[in-house]
Design a protein around this motif. Structure first.
Motif, short mmCIF file in Angstrom:
data_model
loop_
_atom_site.label_atom_id
_atom_site.label_comp_id
_atom_site.label_asym_id
_atom_site.label_seq_id
_atom_site.Cartn_x
_atom_site.Cartn_y
_atom_site.Cartn_z
N ALA A 89 0.87 -1.19 0.00
CA ALA A 89 0.00 0.00 0.00
C ALA A 89 0.90 1.23 0.00
CB ALA A 89 -0.90 -0.01 1.23
N THR A 90 1.45 1.53 -1.15
CA THR A 90 2.40 2.64 -1.20
C THR A 90 2.16 3.50 -2.44
OG1 THR A 90 4.74 3.17 -1.23
CG2 THR A 90 4.12 1.22 -2.41
N ALA A 91 2.67 4.72 -2.37
CA ALA A 91 2.60 5.61 -3.54
C ALA A 91 3.58 5.09 -4.60
CB ALA A 91 2.98 7.02 -3.12
N ASP A 92 3.37 5.51 -5.84
CA ASP A 92 4.21 5.04 -6.94
C ASP A 92 5.48 5.89 -7.02
OD1 ASP A 92 5.35 4.30 -9.30
OD2 ASP A 92 3.48 4.27 -10.44
N PRO A 93 6.66 5.28 -6.82
CA PRO A 93 7.90 6.05 -6.89
C PRO A 93 8.06 6.79 -8.22
CG PRO A 93 8.34 3.87 -6.03
CD PRO A 93 6.91 3.87 -6.49
N LEU A 119 3.42 11.81 6.05
CA LEU A 119 3.51 12.26 4.65
C LEU A 119 3.90 11.10 3.73
CD1 LEU A 119 5.34 15.72 4.99
CD2 LEU A 119 2.89 15.26 4.85
N SER A 120 3.95 9.88 4.30
CA SER A 120 4.46 8.75 3.52
C SER A 120 3.60 8.41 2.31
CB SER A 120 4.56 7.50 4.40
OG SER A 120 5.53 7.70 5.38
N LYS A 121 2.29 8.53 2.45
CA LYS A 121 1.41 8.13 1.34
C LYS A 121 1.12 9.33 0.43
CE LYS A 121 1.30 4.37 3.59
NZ LYS A 121 1.93 3.12 3.21
N ALA A 122 0.94 10.50 1.02
CA ALA A 122 0.58 11.67 0.21
C ALA A 122 1.79 12.26 -0.49
CB ALA A 122 -0.07 12.73 1.10
N LEU A 123 3.00 12.01 0.07
CA LEU A 123 4.20 12.58 -0.56
C LEU A 123 5.21 11.46 -0.84
CD1 LEU A 123 5.46 15.18 -1.55
CD2 LEU A 123 6.15 15.71 0.79
N ARG A 133 -2.75 17.28 -6.55
CA ARG A 133 -3.61 17.57 -7.70
C ARG A 133 -3.21 16.69 -8.90
NH1 ARG A 133 -4.03 23.09 -6.61
NH2 ARG A 133 -2.13 23.53 -7.76
N GLN A 134 -1.91 16.43 -9.02
CA GLN A 134 -1.46 15.62 -10.16
C GLN A 134 -1.70 14.13 -9.96
OE1 GLN A 134 2.63 16.67 -10.56
NE2 GLN A 134 2.20 18.44 -11.83
N VAL A 135 -1.42 13.65 -8.75
CA VAL A 135 -1.44 12.18 -8.60
C VAL A 135 -2.83 11.62 -8.28
CG1 VAL A 135 0.98 11.93 -7.98
CG2 VAL A 135 -0.69 12.27 -6.15
N ILE A 136 -3.68 12.40 -7.65
CA ILE A 136 -4.98 11.85 -7.25
C ILE A 136 -5.78 11.33 -8.46
CG2 ILE A 136 -7.27 12.57 -6.35
CD1 ILE A 136 -5.73 13.58 -3.90
N PHE A 187 -3.45 -0.65 -5.28
CA PHE A 187 -3.42 -0.14 -6.66
C PHE A 187 -2.54 1.10 -6.82
CE2 PHE A 187 -6.34 3.13 -5.33
CZ PHE A 187 -7.13 2.51 -4.37
N GLY A 188 -1.82 1.50 -5.75
CA GLY A 188 -1.04 2.74 -5.82
C GLY A 188 0.17 2.64 -6.73
N ALA A 189 0.92 1.55 -6.60
CA ALA A 189 2.23 1.50 -7.24
C ALA A 189 2.26 0.60 -8.46
CB ALA A 189 3.27 1.04 -6.23
N GLU A 190 1.11 0.22 -8.99
CA GLU A 190 1.08 -0.65 -10.18
C GLU A 190 0.37 0.10 -11.31
OE1 GLU A 190 2.00 -2.78 -12.47
OE2 GLU A 190 2.61 -4.13 -10.87
N THR A 191 0.82 -0.12 -12.52
CA THR A 191 0.18 0.57 -13.66
C THR A 191 -1.19 -0.07 -13.93
OG1 THR A 191 1.13 -1.01 -15.19
CG2 THR A 191 2.39 1.00 -14.78
#
Ligand SMILES: Cc1ncc(COP(=O)(O)O)c(C=O)c1O
Length: 482
Positions: free
Chosen positions: A116-120, A317-321, A374-377, A454-458
Motif C-alpha cells: 500500500a504505497t505511492a508510486d515512486p 507524509l508517507s502516502k501523500a508525498l 492535484r497531479q497524482v490523485i 493499486f497505488g504502485a502498479e500501472t
C-alpha cells in the motif's frame, strides 16, 4: 527481438524499455550472454531516438543486468540470473510480513499488488530536490541535532495542512515523528502498560498489530461493516473490558479503503466520553481522497463537539508525498503531548533529519504538496477504477470486494477455497504479489481475505494481475465442483 511496451504515459519511454528487458531477464527469457540489439536497430524497431535506447541500456548497465563489450556489442551480464521466487510469508507474524512486503519492493515481481504505497515513478523528485538545494548555505544548521518536537518551520506547515483537513492545531500542539509508525509506537508506550488491552478494528493496519505484539498489549477486535465499526459489538466489549485506547483509521481505512460514516464517528466519540477511553485516530491516508468532499477527521468532529481531549490524531507524509522522508506527525491534548515528547526525547532525541524536515516545510509552504496531490490523485483514482473493473470482469461468483474512496487498498473476501497462504504462494509463482488477509486480523474466520493495492502498479499491471488471480480462483472453484 520484439520489444513489447507497457503503456503508461506517466513513465518515461526509456524506463518502459528498461523495464521490459528487466522483466524478460528476470523470467529467464533472456539468459546470461544473450546479445541485445544494437542501439540503432532497437531505436528503429521501437520508433524512438538513439538517446532513449542509450538511457535504457545505461539504466540496465547500472543495475548490473547487461554489459557492453567494445567492438562486440551489448550482452545480458553473467550475474543476471533469473529471479528466484521471493520467499514470502514463511511466518505470518506482522514483523515478518512487513519485512517481506518491503523486500518485494526491490524484487522483480511482474505485478505488485501487495504494497500500500505511492508510486515512486510519480514522486515529485525534481521540485523537492530544488527545495533541498536551497539549504546548502545552511548546512551547519541543518546537520545539527534538531528540536525534540520537530523543526518549527515544519510544525507551522503541518498546522496549516491540518487546518485544510478541518483540524485546529497550533504549531506548538504538533509533534513531528519518524513516519506514522513511530507516532503509533509512542502512543502505545505512553498510553498502555504491557498486558493491558486496546481496541482496534478488525481488520486493521498490520504495523499496529506488530507494535502491540512488541509492547505485549492485547488487541480487542471490533468488527467493521460498510459504515464503520459496529457499535453494538463495541459497547458489549466496553461493558466487559477496560481498554486503554481505541485505535481507528476512519478515513480510507487500511486494508479495506472504507471511509467511516460521520454518524458512527460521533457515536464513537460519545462512547469514548461515556466509558473514558482515548481515541487514537490514524489519518495517514486522509489526504488521498478520490471523492468530491474529503472526509472530516475524527479530531475535527471532536473539536466541534467539545470532545477534543479524547482524541490523539496522527498522520504521515508517507502516502501523500514520499515514504523515504520518514515524516509523521501527531496532535494530542497537552498532557498527552508532554508525555509523548518526553518519551520521544529519551529514546530518539529528535524526529526525522532536520534537513528533510526543513525541506518538507519549504515544499509544503510553496504549494508543492497541493500541486503534487492535484497531479497524482486523478492517476490513483483511475487505477482504483481499473482494479474494480478488472475484479468485476474476471472474478467468479462468491468473491466480494470493498469500494475504496481513497487510499491504496481494496479488501477482497471469498469462501475459504485455499489454505493459509496457498493462494498467495500460487499467485507469486505467477508473478503476482498480494497481501494475505490473515496478517490484518486478530482472529481469522471462515472467510478468506486478501488485500489488493493499486497505488504502485500501472493500469495494465493491475488488469493482468487480477486476471491471473481470478484464473487461480476459478480453477479452484471448478476443482471443488468436480
Ligand atoms: C494506516 C497506516 N498508518 C501508518 C502507516 C505507517 O506510515 P509510515 O510509513 O509513515 O511509518 C501506514 C503505512 O502503511 C498505514 O497504512
Amino acid at each position: 527481438m520484439r520489444v513489447k511496451l507497457r503503456h503508461d504515459k506517466h513513465m518515461a519511454l526509456y524506463r518502459h524499455i528498461a523495464e521490459e528487458f528487466r522483466t524478460r531477464i528476470a523470467k529467464g527469457e533472456l539468459p546470461p550472454g544473450t546479445r541485445l540489439p544494437t542501439v540503432r536497430a532497437l531505436a528503429r524497431e521501437v520508433g524512438t531516438t538513439r538517446l532513449t535506447i542509450h538511457n535504457a541500456y545505461r539504466e540496465l548497465q547500472t543495475d548490473g543486468l547487461i554489459e557492453s563489450v567494445v567492438g562486440r556489442g551489448t550482452f545480458v551480464s553473467s550475474q543476471a540470473q533469473p529471479t528466484a521466487q521471493p520467499s514470502f510469508g514463511e511466518r505470518l507474524e506482522p514483523d515478518s510480513v512487513l519485512s517481506d512486503l518491503h523486500r518485494l519492493q526491490h524484487t522483480r515481481v511482474l505485478h505488485n499488488l501487495a504494497l500500500a504505497t505511492a508510486d515512486p515513478a510519480l514522486f515529485p523528485y525534481e521540485a523537492f530536490w530544488a527545495c533541498l538545494e536551497a539549504f546548502k548555505p545552511l548546512a551547519r544548521e541543518v546537520f545539527g541535532y534538531g528540536s525534540v518536537m520537530g523543526e518549527p518551520e515544519l510544525r507551522v506547515s503541518l498546522s496549516e495542512l491540518l487546518e485544510q483537513r478541518g483540524v485546529r492545531a497550533d504549531p506548538e500542539e504538533v509533534l513531528v515523528t519518524v513516519g506514522g509508525l513511530q507516532g503509533l509506537a509512542l502512543v502505545c508506550r505512553a498510553l498502555a502498560e504491557p498486558g493491558e488491552e486496546v481496541l482496534l478494528e478488525e481488520p486493521t493496519y498490520l504495523g499496529l498489530l506488530g507494535i502491540l505484539k512488541q509492547f505485549r498489549l492485547k488487541p480487542l477486535p471490533v468488527p467493521l461493516d460498510a459504515e464503520g465499526p459496529r457499535l453494538e459489538e463495541l459497547e458489549a466489549l466496553l461493558k466487559r473490558h477496560r481498554p486503554r485506547f481505541y485505535y481507528t483509521i476512519p478515513s480510507y481505512h487500511n486494508p479495506t479503503g472504507l471511509r467511516f460514516h460521520e454518524e458512527r464517528l460521533k457515536r464513537l466519540l460519545e462512547l469514548g466520553q461515556t466509558y473514558g477511553f482515548t481515541l487514537v485516530e490514524d489519518d495517514t491516508l486522509g489526504l488521498l481522497s478520490y471523492e468530491k468532499i474529503p472526509p472530516t477527521p475524527l479530531l475535527a468532529l471532536a473539536q466541534k463537539m467539545g470532545l477534543e481531549d479524547r482524541v490523539v490524531h496522527l498522520a504521515s507524509l508517507s502516502k501523500a508525498l514520499m515514504p523515504g522522508l520518514r515524516i509523521g506527525y501527531l496532535v494530542a491534548p497537552p498532557v498527552l503531548l508532554e508525555r509523548f515528547t518526553a518519551l520521544h526525547n529519551v529514546s530518539d532525541i529528535t524526529g526525522p533529519p532536520p534537513l528533510l524536515q526543513r525541506t518538507a516545510a519549504q515544499f509544503i509552504r510553496q504549494g508543492g504538496l497541493k500541486q503534487h496531490l492535484r497531479q497524482v490523485i486523478p492517476i490513483y483514482k483511475k487505477r482504483r477504477d481499473v482494479l474494480l473493473q478488472a475484479l468485476k470482469r474476471h472474478m467468479p461468483e462468491g468473491v466480494r470486494w470493498s469500494h475504496p474512496e481513497g487510499g491504496f487498498s481494496c479488501w477482497v473476501s471469498l469462501p475459504r477455497l485455499f489454505s493459509n497462504l496457498e493462494l498467495h504462494h500460487q499467485a507469486l509463482a505467477q508473478g503476482v504479489a498480494i497481501t494475505p488477509g490473515e496478517v490484518f486480523l486478530v482472529q481469522a474466520d471462515e472467510t478468506m481475505h486478501f488485500r489488493l493495492c493499486f497505488g504502485a502498479e500501472t493500469s495494465e499491471g493491475l488488469e493482468e494481475g487480477v486476471k491471473e488471480l481470478a484464473k487461480l480462483i476459478c480453477l479452484r472453484v471448478s476443482h471443488e465442483r468436480a
